[in-house]
Scaffold this active site. Structure first.
Site, PDB file in Angstrom:
ATOM      1  N   ALA A  66      99.971 -48.967   4.509  1.00 16.17           N
ATOM      2  CA  ALA A  66      99.234 -50.219   4.667  1.00 16.17           C
ATOM      3  C   ALA A  66     100.253 -51.351   4.683  1.00 16.17           C
ATOM      4  CB  ALA A  66      98.268 -50.375   3.503  1.00 16.17           C
ATOM      5  N   GLU A 108      97.905 -41.037   5.570  1.00 14.69           N
ATOM      6  CA  GLU A 108      96.445 -40.842   5.575  1.00 14.69           C
ATOM      7  C   GLU A 108      95.893 -40.894   6.999  1.00 14.69           C
ATOM      8  OE1 GLU A 108      96.088 -43.920   2.498  1.00 14.69           O
ATOM      9  OE2 GLU A 108      94.764 -42.541   1.435  1.00 14.69           O
ATOM     10  N   GLU A 128     101.561 -44.748  -3.317  1.00 13.67           N
ATOM     11  CA  GLU A 128     100.712 -45.827  -3.837  1.00 13.67           C
ATOM     12  C   GLU A 128     100.854 -46.059  -5.334  1.00 13.67           C
ATOM     13  OE1 GLU A 128      99.851 -43.715  -1.508  1.00 13.67           O
ATOM     14  OE2 GLU A 128      98.631 -44.676   0.028  1.00 13.67           O
TER      15      GLU A 128
HETATM   16  N1  3HC Z   1     104.056 -53.289   4.278  1.00  9.01           N
HETATM   17  C1  3HC Z   1     104.686 -54.418   4.620  1.00  9.01           C
HETATM   18  N2  3HC Z   1     106.020 -54.494   4.816  1.00  9.01           N
HETATM   19  C2  3HC Z   1     106.727 -53.374   4.658  1.00  9.01           C
HETATM   20  C3  3HC Z   1     106.130 -52.157   4.315  1.00  9.01           C
HETATM   21  C4  3HC Z   1     104.729 -52.131   4.125  1.00  9.01           C
HETATM   22  N3  3HC Z   1     104.087 -51.011   3.808  1.00  9.01           N
HETATM   23  N4  3HC Z   1     107.084 -51.224   4.238  1.00  9.01           N
HETATM   24  C5  3HC Z   1     108.237 -51.831   4.538  1.00  9.01           C
HETATM   25  N5  3HC Z   1     108.030 -53.130   4.798  1.00  9.01           N
HETATM   26  C6  3HC Z   1     109.024 -54.114   5.211  1.00  9.01           C
HETATM   27  C7  3HC Z   1     110.016 -54.409   4.099  1.00  9.01           C
HETATM   28  O1  3HC Z   1     109.553 -55.430   3.243  1.00  9.01           O
HETATM   29  C8  3HC Z   1     111.238 -54.823   4.883  1.00  9.01           C
HETATM   30  O2  3HC Z   1     111.043 -56.157   5.283  1.00  9.01           O
HETATM   31  P1  3HC Z   1     112.288 -57.146   5.431  1.00  9.01           P
HETATM   32  O3  3HC Z   1     113.170 -56.523   6.452  1.00  9.01           O
HETATM   33  O4  3HC Z   1     111.657 -58.417   5.817  1.00  9.01           O
HETATM   34  O5  3HC Z   1     112.917 -57.182   4.057  1.00  9.01           O
HETATM   35  C9  3HC Z   1     111.175 -53.960   6.125  1.00  9.01           C
HETATM   36  O6  3HC Z   1     109.817 -53.523   6.225  1.00  9.01           O
HETATM   37  C10 3HC Z   1     112.057 -52.746   6.087  1.00  9.01           C
HETATM   38  O7  3HC Z   1     111.822 -52.058   4.868  1.00  9.01           O
HETATM   39  P2  3HC Z   1     113.026 -51.446   4.009  1.00  9.01           P
HETATM   40  O8  3HC Z   1     114.108 -52.445   3.859  1.00  9.01           O
HETATM   41  O9  3HC Z   1     112.421 -50.886   2.773  1.00  9.01           O
HETATM   42  O10 3HC Z   1     113.530 -50.308   4.997  1.00  9.01           O
HETATM   43  P3  3HC Z   1     113.991 -48.832   4.707  1.00  9.01           P
HETATM   44  O11 3HC Z   1     114.322 -48.247   6.014  1.00  9.01           O
HETATM   45  O12 3HC Z   1     114.995 -48.810   3.612  1.00  9.01           O
HETATM   46  O13 3HC Z   1     112.702 -48.080   4.146  1.00  9.01           O
HETATM   47  C11 3HC Z   1     110.427 -47.393   4.070  1.00  9.01           C
HETATM   48  C12 3HC Z   1     111.591 -47.893   4.938  1.00  9.01           C
HETATM   49  C13 3HC Z   1     110.759 -46.002   3.502  1.00  9.01           C
HETATM   50  C14 3HC Z   1     109.193 -47.309   4.940  1.00  9.01           C
HETATM   51  C15 3HC Z   1     110.211 -48.359   2.885  1.00  9.01           C
HETATM   52  O14 3HC Z   1     110.115 -49.660   3.387  1.00  9.01           O
HETATM   53  C16 3HC Z   1     108.967 -48.110   2.074  1.00  9.01           C
HETATM   54  O15 3HC Z   1     108.997 -47.285   1.192  1.00  9.01           O
HETATM   55  N6  3HC Z   1     107.904 -48.861   2.344  1.00  9.01           N
HETATM   56  C17 3HC Z   1     106.707 -48.846   1.554  1.00  9.01           C
HETATM   57  C18 3HC Z   1     105.858 -47.676   1.886  1.00  9.01           C
HETATM   58  C19 3HC Z   1     104.612 -47.709   1.079  1.00  9.01           C
HETATM   59  O16 3HC Z   1     104.609 -47.983  -0.111  1.00  9.01           O
HETATM   60  N7  3HC Z   1     103.489 -47.407   1.724  1.00  9.01           N
HETATM   61  C20 3HC Z   1     102.251 -47.362   1.041  1.00  9.01           C
HETATM   62  C21 3HC Z   1     101.616 -48.700   1.079  1.00  9.01           C
HETATM   63  S1  3HC Z   1     100.103 -48.739   0.162  1.00  9.01           S
HETATM   64  C22 3HC Z   1      98.986 -47.978   1.186  1.00  9.01           C
HETATM   65  O17 3HC Z   1      99.342 -47.458   2.197  1.00  9.01           O
HETATM   66  C23 3HC Z   1      97.575 -47.998   0.722  1.00  9.01           C
HETATM   67  C24 3HC Z   1      96.735 -47.026   1.510  1.00  9.01           C
HETATM   68  O18 3HC Z   1      96.538 -45.877   0.723  1.00  9.01           O
HETATM   69  C25 3HC Z   1      95.407 -47.605   1.870  1.00  9.01           C
END
Ligand code: 3HC
Ligand code: NAI
Length: 692
Positions: A66, A108, A128
């Site tokens: 998300a 998902e 999450e």
């Molecule tokens: N939402 C918004 N922005 C995100 C994001 C997300 N889910 N994931 C990454 N970004 C952004 C980061 O803030 C960063 O922005 P910036 O360049 O402006 O600082 C950019 O994307 C790149 O991210 P990273 O620097 O972390 O890049 P990496 O290549 O090191 O890692 C990644 C990539 C493994 C995808 C890592 O960003 C990550 O773990 N992201 C979060 C994933 C996550 O937690 N997903 C679950 C979200 S909750 C959800 O999905 C709820 C659902 O169940 C309904």
């Protein structure tokens, strides 16, 4: 190729429709991506020329979840559940083609496709819980149906990604594509499904993997028990277990509805807000306004570490783990051998736990050389000094380094408190000098304070930030001041803790209050662990503090079986009546009238002065932003991530309250509590440190 919207394209490859999502950087499920997915699948479904649909992403990754930045804002349609229904209810097979990281909502989405194919390097996960949430788009209902309750809960509770090989083994994906040829593989796979008239396999309809757990609440109880310690203080994990239990006990649609309710509730909690804030704070810390991201960095191909003690040994392991050859220098053969053998022992222990193979251990050790000759560092790209915390010794080392290190080598000190500018001034190359403050145990703690000296060059800072990332640390840029950000704030807490036990609290009261707040241990347990005699000497000791008295009586901490606490053979701590006596006597001598100190006072006296010091650090520009201070505390000192760090925490309780309390303490106890100007200003204008 037809554009569905600005991030989604639909193209027909023969009789297979390919829906491509392209929303950099990580294809997060923002409103426009949800719209592209929904309308894209609808269009492909309606197109009589296509017999199957491949869902694939452009750029570095499949959907990474998300869009976390949308959480907390008014939701915009289409909502994710509708999008997922559209995919799952498509009348022709949908194949998710996955590369990069399919995380959270992204995973998902993939689970609603009828089939999944992935690049061998792809990773999957439901992170999450790390954001104080549970999967909110069917993950808790579909994953157990695919891989069973235990494995699914492993994935959900750890939040850790798993690789494509495991995904294939467990049946999360149906096929592996050749690396770099995902689209071709997905097209071929989709055609095969069409040729074989494969059924539309909906994960929601699978039953056999969850049947075994039905009517067996003890399975969930056992998982609760096994994780209770790990998740002390956290809220979301229990909901995750409940949601997976629902998958077993309730019809699918009811399970999904309950999951969604819990997800929405968690979104509103302070814990989740804090954890989401920390996610962005850690990424923000890497951004330095006057050191742009494209600043050229210096290549770091080899590293030297001076001092093979507690810190030097841990520091060098980071580089060996990252595959960088390193040389460690000591002053005596004995110290060197001891240092090297501890490194080896650490690796062997990890291997015993099954987290490294013996070959990994040997590979790492082969990258390491030890020497008594500082001259061996002449060709190193980065040299980190970790000798005794003594300015004279550090100056001598840096003067020698200046004479022998190659031009352009980066010279770093791991000092905890000392002035980096003074150290740099002993060299003719202060632009190449900076602080690299690791935290103990240095091979484990994620924080690296990167201390910018007055003359440190920008490319040196950029290089240090890059190195931090490479060795798996969170680098935070800080300025020169005593103790930098972390230890400078810690000193405030330590001072108050020491005062509190004289005034009437016991060391165990103070430790309990801070432990219950969520810290890994309180200051007295911590002192016992580190050793009370760090920096203590019998000659100079004059019974002027409780710590000195304890050292004089041979109570030097855990290693001597006694410190503030008494310890048994297994190092279990017990409060010491003798220490209570020592403290009471000491207080009497000082003329202190001891009183009952409330838990509330302990907490406020320990934390508010830290927050106040954080405000001073900001005023003085020693940290770039309040969130950097929070990143320091979470990654270096075990501050509970669900409280977002001291500055975020201050915002959640209200700066006015912190200020009022500081003023009241100041009136009663003096200028240790003098409010920082920034705290006064923000509190009076209704502002906040973090805007979180
Ligand atoms: N939402 C918004 N922005 C995100 C994001 C997300 N889910 N994931 C990454 N970004 C952004 C980061 O803030 C960063 O922005 P910036 O360049 O402006 O600082 C950019 O994307 C790149 O991210 P990273 O620097 O972390 O890049 P990496 O290549 O090191 O890692 C990644 C990539 C493994 C995808 C890592 O960003 C990550 O773990 N992201 C979060 C994933 C996550 O937690 N997903 C679950 C979200 S909750 C959800 O999905 C709820 C659902 O169940 C309904
Ligand atoms: P330590 O006493 O365990 O190790 C220091 C090592 O340096 C010793 O093995 C000593 O023989 C060696 N040494 C001394 N002078 C030397 C020289 N001229 N050349 C080569 N080796 C030399 O000390 P520790 O705890 O590792 O601390 C090192 C530095 O790290 C200090 O500046 C300390 O403040 C800092 N630090 C310590 C932390 C901790 O928790 N111990 C945390 C963060 C920083």
């Amino acid at each position: 190729m037809a554009a569905i919207n600005s991030v989604a394209d639909l193209a027909l490859h023969g009789d297979v429709a390919v829906l491509t999502i392209n929303s950099p950087p990580v294809n997060a499920l923002s409103a426009v991506v949800r719209d592209g997915l929904k309308r894209g699948v609808e269009a492909a479904n309606a197109d009589a020329n296509s017999k199957a649909i491949v869902l694939i992403c452009a750029g570095r990754t499949f959907i990474a979840g998300a869009d976390i930045s949308e959480f907390g804002k008014p939701p915009t349609p289409p909502f994710l559940p509708e999008v997922l229904d559209t995919i799952e209810n498509a009348a022709k097979p949908v194949v998710a083609a996955i590369h990069g990281t399919a995380l959270g909502g992204g995973f998902e989405v993939a689970l609603t496709a009828h089939y999944r194919i992935a690049a061998p390097s792809a990773k999957f996960g439901l992170p999450e819980v790390k954001l104080g949430l549970i999967p909110g788009a069917g993950g808790t209902q579909r994953l157990p149906r695919l891989i069973g309750v235990e494995k699914a809960l492993d994935v959900i509770l750890s939040g850790a990604p798993f690789d494509a090989a495991s995904a294939k083994d467990w049946g999360v994906i149906d096929a592996l594509a050749e690396e770099g040829k995902l689209l071709d593989g997905a097209l071929a796979y989709a055609r095969r499904l069409v040729d074989e008239s494969a059924p539309l396999r909906k994960v929601r309809a699978l039953e056999d993997k969850i049947r075994a757990a039905r009517g067996k609440p003890e399975i969930f109880e056992a998982i609760r028990k096994a994780n209770a310690r790990k998740f002390r203080g956290f809220e979301a994990w229990l909901k995750a277990i409940e949601a997976v239990k629902n998958a077993v006990d309730l019809p699918f649609d009811e399970g999904v509805a309950a999951e969604r309710r819990m997800f929405m509730d968690l979104l509103g909690t302070t814990q989740s807000k804090a954890q989401r804030y920390v996610f962005f704070a850690e990424r923000q810390a890497a951004k330095i306004p006057d050191v742009p991201e494209d600043t050229a960095t210096r290549p770091i191909r080899s590293v030297g570490v001076i001092g093979a003690g507690t810190m030097g040994g841990g520091i060098v392991m980071n580089f060996l783990n990252a595959g960088t050859p390193a040389t460690i220098v000591e002053t005596s053969r004995e110290a060197l051998d001891r240092g090297l053998s501890i490194i080896r022992k650490n690796y062997e222990n990890t291997a015993k736990k099954g987290r490294l193979t013996q070959a990994d251990v040997e590979q790492r050790m082969a990258l390491l050389s030890g020497t008594l000759d500082l001259g061996a560092l002449a060709d190193k790209d980065l040299i980190i000094e970790a000798v005794f915390e003594d300015m004279a010794v550090k100056k001598e080392v840096f003067a020698k380094l200046d004479a022998l290190a190659k031009p352009g080598a980066i010279l770093a000190s791991n000092t905890s408190y000392l002035n980096i500018d003074e150290i740099a001034a002993t060299t003719k190359r202060p632009q190449d000098v900076l602080g690299a403050h690791f935290f103990s145990p240095a091979n484990i703690m994620r924080l690296l304070e990167i201390v910018r000296g007055e003359k440190t060059a920008k490319d040196v800072i950029a290089t240090a930030m890059k190195v931090a990332k490479k060795i798996g640390k969170v680098g935070v840029l800080v300025g020169v001041c005593r103790g930098f950000v972390g230890n400078r704030m810690l000193a405030q807490r330590q001072r108050e803790a020491n005062k509190l036990i004289i005034e009437g609290a016991t060391p165990w009261d103070v430790d309990r209050v801070l432990y219950d707040f969520g810290l890994p241990m309180g200051p007295f347990a911590m002192s016992d662990l580190a050793g009370l005699d760090i920096g203590w000497s019998r000659e100079k000791s004059s019974s002027s503090t409780i710590r000195e008295i304890l050292c004089e009586r041979g109570r030097r901490g855990q290693k001597t079986g006694a410190g503030f606490y008494d310890y048994d053979e297994q190092r279990n701590a017990r409060p010491s009546a003798l220490v209570e006596e020592i403290i009471a006597e000491f207080a009497a001598k000082k003329g202190v009238n001891r009183r009952v100190v409330s838990d509330e006072e302990i907490l406020e006296r320990c934390l508010y002065p830290m927050i106040n010091e954080g405000a001073k650090i900001l005023e003085e520009g020693k940290a770039l932003r309040a969130s950097d201070i929070d990143v320091v505390w979470i990654n270096g000192y075990g501050w509970p991530v669900y409280r977002g760090g001291p500055m975020f925490y201050a915002d959640t309780i209200g700066l006015k309250r912190v200020l009022d309390k500081m003023k009241a303490f100041q009136a009663a106890m003096g200028d240790d509590f003098k409010p920082a100007a920034l705290l006064e200003r923000l509190a009076e204008s209704g502002g906040a440190f973090t805007g979180g």
